[in-house]
Every structure is written in C-alpha cells, then in structure tokens.
Design an enzyme around this catalytic site. Sequence first.
Site, PDB file in Angstrom:
ATOM      1  N   MET A 149      22.516  36.976 -28.068  1.00 17.95           N
ATOM      2  CA  MET A 149      22.693  37.841 -26.852  1.00 17.95           C
ATOM      3  C   MET A 149      23.702  38.544 -26.650  1.00 17.95           C
ATOM      4  O   MET A 149      24.077  39.296 -25.604  1.00 17.95           O
ATOM      5  CB  MET A 149      22.095  36.967 -25.563  1.00 17.95           C
ATOM      6  CG  MET A 149      20.751  36.394 -25.795  1.00 17.95           C
ATOM      7  SD  MET A 149      19.439  37.653 -26.290  1.00 17.95           S
ATOM      8  CE  MET A 149      19.576  38.503 -24.670  1.00 17.95           C
ATOM      9  N   GLY A 169      17.124  28.315 -29.857  1.00 13.68           N
ATOM     10  CA  GLY A 169      17.293  28.127 -31.323  1.00 13.68           C
ATOM     11  C   GLY A 169      15.792  28.071 -32.002  1.00 13.68           C
ATOM     12  O   GLY A 169      15.737  27.398 -33.037  1.00 13.68           O
ATOM     13  N   THR A 170      14.666  28.439 -31.501  1.00  7.81           N
ATOM     14  CA  THR A 170      13.248  28.468 -32.222  1.00  7.81           C
ATOM     15  C   THR A 170      13.433  28.878 -33.565  1.00  7.81           C
ATOM     16  O   THR A 170      12.776  28.307 -34.534  1.00  7.81           O
ATOM     17  CB  THR A 170      12.381  28.554 -31.524  1.00  7.81           C
ATOM     18  OG1 THR A 170      12.217  30.151 -30.923  1.00  7.81           O
ATOM     19  CG2 THR A 170      12.030  27.906 -30.305  1.00  7.81           C
ATOM     20  N   ASN A 195      18.008  40.811 -38.003  1.00  2.67           N
ATOM     21  CA  ASN A 195      17.496  40.681 -36.866  1.00  2.67           C
ATOM     22  C   ASN A 195      16.180  40.319 -36.812  1.00  2.67           C
ATOM     23  O   ASN A 195      15.387  41.040 -37.548  1.00  2.67           O
ATOM     24  CB  ASN A 195      18.140  41.489 -35.818  1.00  2.67           C
ATOM     25  CG  ASN A 195      17.750  41.247 -34.438  1.00  2.67           C
ATOM     26  OD1 ASN A 195      18.052  40.021 -33.806  1.00  2.67           O
ATOM     27  ND2 ASN A 195      17.082  42.081 -33.702  1.00  2.67           N
ATOM     28  N   HIS A 247      13.104  40.945 -34.141  1.00  2.58           N
ATOM     29  CA  HIS A 247      12.719  41.644 -32.700  1.00  2.58           C
ATOM     30  C   HIS A 247      11.137  41.312 -32.362  1.00  2.58           C
ATOM     31  O   HIS A 247      10.406  41.533 -33.247  1.00  2.58           O
ATOM     32  CB  HIS A 247      13.001  43.080 -32.771  1.00  2.58           C
ATOM     33  CG  HIS A 247      12.717  43.492 -31.485  1.00  2.58           C
ATOM     34  ND1 HIS A 247      13.699  43.292 -30.415  1.00  2.58           N
ATOM     35  CD2 HIS A 247      11.862  44.155 -30.946  1.00  2.58           C
ATOM     36  CE1 HIS A 247      13.260  44.292 -29.277  1.00  2.58           C
ATOM     37  NE2 HIS A 247      12.048  44.797 -29.611  1.00  2.58           N
TER      38      HIS A 247
END
Length: 209
Positions: A91, A12-13, A108, A110
């Site tokens: 995930m 959870g960074t 999101n 990436h």
Amino acid sequence: MVNIAVLVSGGGTNLQAILDAQARGDIHNGRVSVVVSSNDKAYALERAKQAGVPGVVRRKKDYASGAEYCRALAQFLQEQDIGLIVLAGFMTVLDEEFCKNFENRIINVHPSLIPSFCGDGFYGLHVHEAALEKGVKVTGATVHFVNAITDGGPIIAQKAVAVEPDDTPEILQKRVMAQAEHILLPRAVSLFCEGKLSVSDSGIVSISE
C-alpha cells in the site's frame, strides 16, 4: 535462479498463493528470497516466517520523504540481488525513479479487469464497491508490470469472474481472490522467472512457450 522479493502491507493472501505454488514446484527457476512489509504488524510477515522466508519491515514514515524511502528500498533490493519484485497488497506508492530502476521487473495484481476500476483511489474493497455500484455482471483480476502510472503498466494476464446478484464487496473480493488473483499471480511469477515474458516498444506483453 531468479531471486523474488514480495512486497506486502497486510494479510498476505497473495503472498501465500505464491508460497504455496513454490512449495508445489509450480514456480520454475525462481524462489521467494525475502518478504518486505511496509507495516510491522502485517500478518504477511507471519506467513513468510512459517515458510522459512526472511521478512523485513521498511516503513515509509521512518524516512524523511517518499523519495528517500524509495531510494533506500531500491538499494536494499539491489543488495539482495533481486530479479523480480512482486507487489502483493503493497500500500505504499513507489516513485518513478524506483520504477525505472526495476523496469519490467515489478509485477502487481489488481482486483479488476483493467482499464475498469483502476488508477488512483482504486484499491482493496474500494474496487469491488465501485464494481457493484456500477452494476457490472463480470469483474476479475489483472496481473501487470508496474510503471509510474497507477495500474498503467503493460498487462500480462487477466481472468474474468462472475458477479452474483447477492454479492457484497467482501464476498466479491473473496471470489476474485480465489478464482483469479491466486491463480494469475503465481503463474505470472513463474513465466517471468522462466524468461517467457517480453514487452514490446508499444507496451504489449508477449508470452512464449
């Protein structure tokens, strides 16, 4: 005020980066109202707890199929009046129906400069391993809207990060997080909540001031 759900699976960074930005007042017109984890042991749940944000667990294996899981997750998020979904190391694959239900409302991050090193199989350290194997001198991160194509949604923002000669995948991952992911993601979240992001019919994202 936009209610934000952050979906997580691990440490959870990136969630922490959003929570820290919110605490600084850098998330305008939005707040993280729930954290959803696909893993009941994810440290991200502890980060949510420390920030006073409700954390819930929704595991795919508890449902008969992926489609049933996605429908149940969508129903939960709708019940919570969620306006923005942020995937921060989530995930579990979200199906086409889910993506359509929340079209241009899922963001999101990436860890590469899309279209490089993205798509099915490119996640976590695999992305940085591939970048180093290719010998690229510059990598980075991309924040994008999510659709049914893995890493194929409209690009919101990108930031380049230098690759150093002695990098390992782990070292490069940390640099990309610190210099790109943790900067881009909170900024994109705020822009969305402020109503400053728009997507054209051709899939190009415009940012208004």
